[in-house]
Enzyme design. Sequence first.
Site, PDB file in Angstrom:
ATOM      1  N   SER A  23     -63.152 -40.993 -43.062  1.00 44.45           N
ATOM      2  CA  SER A  23     -62.382 -41.513 -44.186  1.00 44.45           C
ATOM      3  C   SER A  23     -61.066 -42.018 -43.621  1.00 44.45           C
ATOM      4  O   SER A  23     -60.646 -41.581 -42.540  1.00 44.45           O
ATOM      5  CB  SER A  23     -62.120 -40.397 -45.208  1.00 44.45           C
ATOM      6  OG  SER A  23     -61.072 -40.741 -46.099  1.00 44.45           O
TER       7      SER A  23
ATOM      8  N   TYR B 174     -59.627 -31.169 -47.556  1.00 44.74           N
ATOM      9  CA  TYR B 174     -60.484 -32.327 -47.289  1.00 44.74           C
ATOM     10  C   TYR B 174     -59.947 -33.128 -46.109  1.00 44.74           C
ATOM     11  O   TYR B 174     -60.680 -33.442 -45.163  1.00 44.74           O
ATOM     12  CB  TYR B 174     -60.567 -33.200 -48.540  1.00 44.74           C
ATOM     13  CG  TYR B 174     -61.265 -34.524 -48.306  1.00 44.74           C
ATOM     14  CD1 TYR B 174     -62.628 -34.569 -48.054  1.00 44.74           C
ATOM     15  CD2 TYR B 174     -60.558 -35.722 -48.340  1.00 44.74           C
ATOM     16  CE1 TYR B 174     -63.276 -35.780 -47.837  1.00 44.74           C
ATOM     17  CE2 TYR B 174     -61.201 -36.935 -48.129  1.00 44.74           C
ATOM     18  CZ  TYR B 174     -62.554 -36.961 -47.877  1.00 44.74           C
ATOM     19  OH  TYR B 174     -63.187 -38.157 -47.658  1.00 44.74           O
TER      20      TYR B 174
END
Length: 287
Positions: free
Chosen positions: A133, A146
Amino acid sequence: MTNQVALITGASSGMGKAAAIRFHQAGYTVYAGARRLDRMADLAAQGIHTLKLDVTLPASNQAFVQAALDHEGRIDVLINDAGYGSMGAIEDVAPAEARRQFDVNVFGAANLIQLVLPTMRRQHAGKIVNNSSIGGQLYSSLGGWYYASKHALEALSDSLRLEVKDFSIDVMIIEPGGTATNWQQTAVDHMLAATPKDSAYRKMVETYALGTWHFKATGDDIAQLMLKAVTARHPKTRYQLTLMDTLAVVAARKLSYKMFDRGMRLATRLGAHSNHNQERSAESQQN
């Protein structure tokens, strides 16, 4: 492209499913794994090999890899797509949930890498793609666990790339920004449910939840980026899809931490303000 075997995790939805289809269409023999076999019925109908896979279980990973080796005798590509985002204040997120975030996003991917590397080394060829990401290079409030998992995945990928270069194995990192899926809303709903009403961070969570994010990128766009990385003659170490994604990464690297902190806090407030104005406009039109 023929006779090349690709293993793809997280293939029951989103980017993983799109990647399974794209690689199959490109001529790869695809082994697609996910926890829910029923959600891959459409992939099986296209001739893609579908297997039940829970990346947090070493025995499941071993069976997944062994199935490909038993039938094909080789593994050319591993795409670690399985992953999820657990949002919430670091203080509020339960330790068990934090560990699960790493079990799925980091340790599951690492275990699969360990399992395919002996074959790739014998072949003196292989491609490993880790779907990270843009959060693997930046951060924001309410995403600490995360982002920590994605930073860990990227550090793991960078070290791995140096270790396996002499065996002609390439390691690439895909860094999606936002995509037009239900990931964001699901994460927000989970965060609201997991944050106690009396939490010191409840107001911050509710402000974040008000934010509106409109993404045009699709899972198939990311799947095409994965295929581009795998088929590139001289692959890059990292791939972002859009200019905005690249600019976000550049900002995280070039701005001072204090400047970036201010930017992230402002972005959250602007998102909430934009959503509030849209709701008021919709109410006015209805009235």
